[in-house]
Write a protein that holds these residues in place. Structure first.
Motif: not given
Length: 259
Positions: A32-53
């Motif tokens: 999901m990181r390329p998606w998260a970075e795309y949104l971050a570059e457009r000024g959004l606050t982004v959270a992409l956690p690593l799920l347990p395990g």
């Protein structure tokens, strides 16, 4: 246990509109990181956690279940709500089911939902064998990297821990019962050629939610992990346009970034 290189969580402090992204079963934030970075570059606050395990080794996942995975994204959503005026939830595969449950349970605190190839059911004989088989067999072959694009690679486990798979099956049942509580605007993107999640899962989601503002888009060039595939740019652009329609401040200079 150290996190696999590339599987680290991702966060970005942006403006007053936040997005929580949920990765899939045995996968990691890498998908999901390329998606998260795309949104971050457009000024959004982004959270992409690593799920347990996830993102370490499959043996760690054997000790976790759906309650652990859901608790992580629920906590992240609450944190975003504390600092953002609007929050959207996005998810891939099992992450789609996590996003849908967040929407069902948090109501108006979630402004919209975007899901890509959302999982809704464990299919085939495996579903019936899991409750017993998990006590005798620890793993099944992995499901990572279902990507059409040449050279596409998803960081995920090469084995599926059956205790976790059994928990996933139960989670899908929980989410399916709660789908009528999903009322938010929804964008669903799915790949007709998906070797992990069949089209029936998306059809089930669309038939069960109570949302009236629903858009379905077909990703003709991609397999299951479409966020790393040929249609990735389309996913990113469509999801950003979806947010822009529901959060008027997005895309307006000086507002999305808070400056």
């Amino acid at each position: 246990m150290p996190v696999l290189p590339g599987a680290e969580p991702f966060r970005h402090e942006g403006g007053e509109v936040g997005v929580l992204l949920c990765h899939g079963f045995t996968g990691s934030p890498q998908s999901m990181r390329p998606w998260a970075e795309y949104l971050a570059e457009r000024g959004l606050t982004v959270a992409l956690p690593l799920l347990p395990g996830h993102g370490t080794r499959w043996e760690d996942m054997q000790l976790t279940g759906w309650q652990d995975w859901y608790a992580e994204v629920d906590r992240e959503l609450r944190a975003l709500r504390e600092r953002c005026a609007q929050v959207f939830v996005f998810g891939l595969s099992m992450g789609g089911a996590l996003a849908l449950r967040l929407a069902a349970r948090h109501g108006d605190e979630v402004s919209g939902v975007v899901v890509v190839n959302p999982g809704n059911k464990v299919h085939g004989l495996a579903a019936y064998a899991l409750p017993v088989a998990r006590h005798f067999v620890r793993t099944a072959p992995g499901i990572a990297s279902d990507i059409a694009k040449e050279g596409g690679l998803e960081i995920g486990y090469d084995k599926v821990p059956l205790h976790a798979a059994h928990s996933l099956r139960r989670f899908f049942q929980v989410v399916d019962r709660e789908l009528p509580q999903v009322t938010q605007p929804m964008l669903l993107l799915r790949s007709p050629q998906d070797h992990v999640v069949p089209p029936a899962d998306s059809a089930r989601v669309l038939s069960r939610v109570s949302s009236t503002d629903v858009t379905e888009i077909l990703l003709e060039q991609s397999y299951h992990v479409a966020t790393l595939d040929h249609d990735a740019d389309r996913i990113f652009e469509e999801s950003y346009a979806f947010i822009g329609r529901l959060a008027p401040s997005v895309g307006k200079e000086g507002t999305a970034t808070g400056g």
